[in-house]
Design a protein around this motif. Structure first.
Motif, mmCIF file in Angstrom:
data_model
loop_
_atom_site.group_PDB
_atom_site.id
_atom_site.type_symbol
_atom_site.label_atom_id
_atom_site.label_comp_id
_atom_site.label_asym_id
_atom_site.label_seq_id
_atom_site.Cartn_x
_atom_site.Cartn_y
_atom_site.Cartn_z
ATOM 1 N N GLU A 44 22.281 -33.359 28.001
ATOM 2 C CA GLU A 44 22.749 -32.535 29.122
ATOM 3 C C GLU A 44 22.036 -31.197 29.236
ATOM 4 O OE1 GLU A 44 26.692 -30.294 27.605
ATOM 5 O OE2 GLU A 44 26.857 -32.479 27.581
ATOM 6 N N ASP A 45 21.557 -30.654 28.125
ATOM 7 C CA ASP A 45 20.862 -29.361 28.147
ATOM 8 C C ASP A 45 19.762 -29.361 27.086
ATOM 9 O OD1 ASP A 45 20.027 -26.750 28.347
ATOM 10 O OD2 ASP A 45 22.034 -25.862 28.212
ATOM 11 N N PRO A 46 18.666 -30.065 27.344
ATOM 12 C CA PRO A 46 17.592 -30.198 26.347
ATOM 13 C C PRO A 46 17.025 -28.869 25.869
ATOM 14 C CG PRO A 46 17.260 -31.721 28.168
ATOM 15 C CD PRO A 46 18.368 -30.808 28.583
ATOM 16 N N GLU A 47 16.968 -27.896 26.768
ATOM 17 C CA GLU A 47 16.404 -26.598 26.388
ATOM 18 C C GLU A 47 17.274 -25.914 25.333
ATOM 19 O OE1 GLU A 47 14.813 -22.464 28.508
ATOM 20 O OE2 GLU A 47 15.388 -24.198 29.731
ATOM 21 N N ALA A 48 18.593 -25.968 25.531
ATOM 22 C CA ALA A 48 19.502 -25.385 24.542
ATOM 23 C C ALA A 48 19.433 -26.157 23.235
ATOM 24 C CB ALA A 48 20.931 -25.373 25.078
ATOM 25 N N ALA A 49 19.373 -27.489 23.323
ATOM 26 C CA ALA A 49 19.255 -28.314 22.115
ATOM 27 C C ALA A 49 18.004 -27.926 21.338
ATOM 28 C CB ALA A 49 19.209 -29.795 22.492
ATOM 29 N N GLU A 68 13.313 -34.521 12.047
ATOM 30 C CA GLU A 68 13.518 -35.553 13.060
ATOM 31 C C GLU A 68 14.265 -34.992 14.270
ATOM 32 O OE1 GLU A 68 15.848 -39.824 13.461
ATOM 33 O OE2 GLU A 68 14.949 -39.275 11.531
ATOM 34 N N ALA A 69 15.320 -34.221 14.018
ATOM 35 C CA ALA A 69 16.078 -33.623 15.121
ATOM 36 C C ALA A 69 15.199 -32.681 15.936
ATOM 37 C CB ALA A 69 17.297 -32.869 14.566
ATOM 38 N N ALA A 70 14.373 -31.905 15.238
ATOM 39 C CA ALA A 70 13.448 -31.005 15.926
ATOM 40 C C ALA A 70 12.458 -31.800 16.770
ATOM 41 C CB ALA A 70 12.705 -30.138 14.906
ATOM 42 N N GLY A 71 12.044 -32.949 16.260
ATOM 43 C CA GLY A 71 11.129 -33.800 17.012
ATOM 44 C C GLY A 71 11.751 -34.314 18.297
ATOM 45 N N PHE A 72 12.985 -34.786 18.208
ATOM 46 C CA PHE A 72 13.640 -35.309 19.400
ATOM 47 C C PHE A 72 13.937 -34.200 20.419
ATOM 48 C CE2 PHE A 72 14.622 -39.137 16.843
ATOM 49 C CZ PHE A 72 14.182 -40.091 17.748
ATOM 50 N N ALA A 73 14.271 -33.016 19.935
ATOM 51 C CA ALA A 73 14.511 -31.904 20.852
ATOM 52 C C ALA A 73 13.222 -31.507 21.566
ATOM 53 C CB ALA A 73 15.086 -30.716 20.086
ATOM 54 N N ALA A 74 12.113 -31.471 20.837
ATOM 55 C CA ALA A 74 10.827 -31.168 21.463
ATOM 56 C C ALA A 74 10.435 -32.268 22.447
ATOM 57 C CB ALA A 74 9.750 -31.009 20.382
ATOM 58 N N TYR A 75 10.663 -33.507 22.059
ATOM 59 C CA TYR A 75 10.361 -34.663 22.916
ATOM 60 C C TYR A 75 11.141 -34.591 24.223
ATOM 61 C CZ TYR A 75 10.071 -39.663 24.208
ATOM 62 O OH TYR A 75 9.881 -40.852 24.858
#
Length: 255
Positions: A44-49, A68-75
């Motif tokens: 819902e809010d990729p930038e905040a994630a 991994e979480a950082a990767g998905f947020a960047a993706y």
């Protein structure tokens, strides 16, 4: 970044919690709370994630789950070079191949579809579970389309999983991708059939297959606000448009 008080960090997956046990207790709790926020906001809010993922990364960059979480947020924010670097780091730490398809898709995002295809043919693919193998097939087909090879993309998607009548978590997306490739190749009637099959299997509205099918059937969608203004002017919406809008609300939801 602020985190709601009700977020304790206990919400994270047990495997991730176990990884965090290598950290001091207070630090582990802080990292866990940030990871919870990443998971909650990713769609819902990729930038905040992404912001929360960077906090977690500063706190615990040596934890694979954090990378991994950082990767998905960047993706999710189309930062493909950064995402690929994080996924590679996570893979080095765990030795797992489960991130292989999304790593290949990052190569597509970076404008390197040939590299994505090389990865699709690598030995690592044979180590993937069924869901990830289907994901890899979707990425490979996308790479073919990136290269303008529509027929090859269609052939890539033709598989036992596509032909199966069994509905799996990946079925709707696979059928949708196949329908979309057929439509791009000008095979409209076949595309319509596969969009219909995608609708049948899309139990959680993960695609906009119903909208695409309606478009092929000539149904026009009318914005509710425009329709209201039209009625105030003394007009009335056509039965076809009204039926289309109702169908869109009931059956269709875009990605």
């Amino acid at each position: 970044m602020p985190i709601p008080e009700e977020v304790t960090g206990d919400e994270i997956d047990k495997d991730v919690r176990q990884e965090l046990q290598s950290l001091p207790k207070t630090l582990a709790e802080d990292v866990a709370r940030n990871l919870v926020m990443v998971a909650r906001l990713l769609d819902e809010d990729p930038e905040a994630a992404y912001g929360y993922s960077r906090v977690a990364l500063r706190l615990a960059s040596r934890v694979a789950a954090v990378r991994e979480a950082a990767g998905f947020a960047a993706y999710a924010n189309q930062k493909y070079s950064e995402a690929l670097a994080e996924f590679r780091a996570a893979r080095r730490m765990t030795g797992s191949v489960e991130l292989w398809p999304v790593m290949a898709d990052c190569e597509r995002g970076l404008g390197r579809p040939e590299k994505a295809l090389d990865m699709a043919g690598a030995p690592e693919v044979h180590k993937l579970d069924k869901a990830s193998q289907v994901e890899m097939r979707l990425v490979a087909a996308g790479a073919r389309r990136d290269m303008g090879q529509l027929d090859a993309a269609i052939v890539t998607l033709q598989s036992p999983e596509l032909a199966s009548n069994s509905v799996q978590p990946w079925t709707a997306r696979l059928r949708y991708a196949y329908a979309d490739a057929l439509l791009a190749a000008g095979r409209e009637q076949e595309a319509r059939e596969w969009f219909a099959k995608a609708v049948e299997s899309d139990r959680d509205g993960s695609t906009d297959a119903s909208d695409r099918l309606a478009e092929l059937d000539g149904v026009e969608f009318v914005d509710a606000l425009d329709e209201h203004e039209h009625e105030e002017d003394g007009g009335s919406a056509s039965p076809t448009a009204e039926a289309g809008h109702e169908d869109e609300t009931r059956d269709g939801k875009e990605d």
